[in-house]
Design a protein around this motif. Structure first.
Motif, PDB file in Angstrom:
ATOM      1  N   VAL A   1       0.166  23.856  11.323  1.00 49.46           N
ATOM      2  CA  VAL A   1       1.498  23.409  11.718  1.00 49.46           C
ATOM      3  C   VAL A   1       2.411  23.468  10.501  1.00 49.46           C
ATOM      4  O   VAL A   1       1.952  23.381   9.371  1.00 49.46           O
ATOM      5  CB  VAL A   1       1.485  21.974  12.296  1.00 49.46           C
ATOM      6  N   PRO A   2       3.728  23.609  10.727  1.00 45.72           N
ATOM      7  CA  PRO A   2       4.665  23.622   9.606  1.00 45.72           C
ATOM      8  C   PRO A   2       5.207  22.233   9.317  1.00 45.72           C
ATOM      9  O   PRO A   2       5.440  21.447  10.228  1.00 45.72           O
ATOM     10  CB  PRO A   2       5.797  24.521  10.128  1.00 45.72           C
ATOM     11  N   TRP A   3       5.379  21.928   8.056  1.00 46.59           N
ATOM     12  CA  TRP A   3       6.109  20.737   7.637  1.00 46.59           C
ATOM     13  C   TRP A   3       7.335  21.238   6.892  1.00 46.59           C
ATOM     14  O   TRP A   3       7.233  21.930   5.880  1.00 46.59           O
ATOM     15  CB  TRP A   3       5.264  19.839   6.735  1.00 46.59           C
ATOM     16  N   VAL A   4       8.513  20.870   7.383  1.00 45.02           N
ATOM     17  CA  VAL A   4       9.780  21.327   6.830  1.00 45.02           C
ATOM     18  C   VAL A   4      10.383  20.206   5.982  1.00 45.02           C
ATOM     19  O   VAL A   4      10.515  19.081   6.455  1.00 45.02           O
ATOM     20  CB  VAL A   4      10.769  21.688   7.968  1.00 45.02           C
ATOM     21  N   VAL A   5      10.737  20.531   4.743  1.00 41.62           N
ATOM     22  CA  VAL A   5      11.400  19.561   3.864  1.00 41.62           C
ATOM     23  C   VAL A   5      12.669  20.212   3.315  1.00 41.62           C
ATOM     24  O   VAL A   5      12.743  21.429   3.187  1.00 41.62           O
ATOM     25  CB  VAL A   5      10.495  19.077   2.713  1.00 41.62           C
ATOM     26  N   SER A   6      13.658  19.386   2.992  1.00 45.58           N
ATOM     27  CA  SER A   6      14.887  19.928   2.435  1.00 45.58           C
ATOM     28  C   SER A   6      15.537  18.909   1.508  1.00 45.58           C
ATOM     29  O   SER A   6      15.213  17.724   1.543  1.00 45.58           O
ATOM     30  CB  SER A   6      15.852  20.331   3.552  1.00 45.58           C
ATOM     31  N   GLY A   7      16.443  19.399   0.680  1.00 49.64           N
ATOM     32  CA  GLY A   7      17.182  18.549  -0.244  1.00 49.64           C
ATOM     33  C   GLY A   7      18.515  19.185  -0.581  1.00 49.64           C
ATOM     34  O   GLY A   7      18.708  20.380  -0.366  1.00 49.64           O
ATOM     35  N   ARG A   8      19.424  18.394  -1.135  1.00 46.07           N
ATOM     36  CA  ARG A   8      20.748  18.929  -1.492  1.00 46.07           C
ATOM     37  C   ARG A   8      20.686  19.829  -2.730  1.00 46.07           C
ATOM     38  O   ARG A   8      21.581  20.631  -2.960  1.00 46.07           O
ATOM     39  CB  ARG A   8      21.723  17.791  -1.728  1.00 46.07           C
ATOM     40  N   SER A   9      19.630  19.692  -3.513  1.00 50.42           N
ATOM     41  CA  SER A   9      19.452  20.507  -4.717  1.00 50.42           C
ATOM     42  C   SER A   9      17.960  20.812  -4.848  1.00 50.42           C
ATOM     43  O   SER A   9      17.133  20.260  -4.122  1.00 50.42           O
ATOM     44  CB  SER A   9      19.934  19.737  -5.948  1.00 50.42           C
ATOM     45  N   GLU A  10      17.623  21.674  -5.805  1.00 51.06           N
ATOM     46  CA  GLU A  10      16.203  21.958  -6.042  1.00 51.06           C
ATOM     47  C   GLU A  10      15.476  20.690  -6.472  1.00 51.06           C
ATOM     48  O   GLU A  10      14.346  20.443  -6.055  1.00 51.06           O
ATOM     49  CB  GLU A  10      16.051  23.054  -7.093  1.00 51.06           C
ATOM     50  N   ARG A  11      16.130  19.896  -7.288  1.00 53.51           N
ATOM     51  CA  ARG A  11      15.532  18.628  -7.731  1.00 53.51           C
ATOM     52  C   ARG A  11      15.337  17.682  -6.544  1.00 53.51           C
ATOM     53  O   ARG A  11      14.320  17.004  -6.427  1.00 53.51           O
ATOM     54  CB  ARG A  11      16.422  17.995  -8.791  1.00 53.51           C
ATOM     55  N   GLY A  12      16.331  17.632  -5.653  1.00 57.49           N
ATOM     56  CA  GLY A  12      16.220  16.801  -4.456  1.00 57.49           C
ATOM     57  C   GLY A  12      15.095  17.260  -3.547  1.00 57.49           C
ATOM     58  O   GLY A  12      14.354  16.438  -2.980  1.00 57.49           O
ATOM     59  N   LEU A  13      14.933  18.577  -3.416  1.00 58.60           N
ATOM     60  CA  LEU A  13      13.841  19.130  -2.613  1.00 58.60           C
ATOM     61  C   LEU A  13      12.495  18.749  -3.213  1.00 58.60           C
ATOM     62  O   LEU A  13      11.590  18.303  -2.493  1.00 58.60           O
ATOM     63  CB  LEU A  13      13.966  20.652  -2.519  1.00 58.60           C
TER      64      LEU A  13
END
Length: 154
Positions: A57-69
């Motif tokens: 299964v996929p787990w999707v993560v995101s952030g406003r910046s690379e550091r946030g991700l």
């Protein structure tokens, strides 16, 4: 049987057998849809969904910046360890309840340990075996794939 075009709303009484209706839709650009709908025999008894075991299964993560991700991936990896969470449930929650921010990554795995290891990779700023942020698109062309390079032009 007796077939007729329904042009306005009307009652659909029971007739002692399953009711059926045909629906045809003709689109402007030649996209047509035809379907026959049939009434179910009886209301099904609700069954609790069973999470598949061993299915990636996929787990999707995101952030406003690379550091946030990286920070989001690290927090999620820490949160899911040893909590007995279903990878399918976490996947569903991440995909449907979280914001899709500018920097994104997707990790795939069959169990929490495998997925947490992928999150750790993202947290470290690496992307080996991880679908990472960048410009990507998926094009479902349908009938529009008649010529080579059409998707690239879009």
């Amino acid at each position: 049987g007796a077939v007729e075009l329904v042009t306005e709303s009307r009652q659909w009484p029971g007739v002692g057998r399953a009711r059926r209706a045909g629906v045809s839709s003709f689109g402007i650009s030649g996209t047509n849809a035809h379907v026959i709908i049939e009434q179910p025999e009886a209301a099904p008894v609700p069954v609790a969904p069973v999470a598949p075991v061993g299915v990636p299964v996929p787990w999707v993560v995101s952030g406003r910046s690379e550091r946030g991700l990286s920070g989001q991936a690290a927090r999620l990896a820490s949160f899911v360890r040893d909590r007995g969470l279903s990878p399918v449930d976490v996947s569903w929650s991440l995909a449907t309840t979280r914001a899709a921010l500018e920097h994104r990554a997707v990790v795939w795995g069959s169990d929490v340990d495998e997925l947490a290891a992928g999150l750790a990779t993202v947290a470290e700023g690496r992307s080996a075996g991880v679908v990472s942020a960048g410009r990507r698109a998926v094009l479902f062309t349908g009938q529009g794939s008649q010529r080579v390079g059409m998707g690239r032009e879009l």
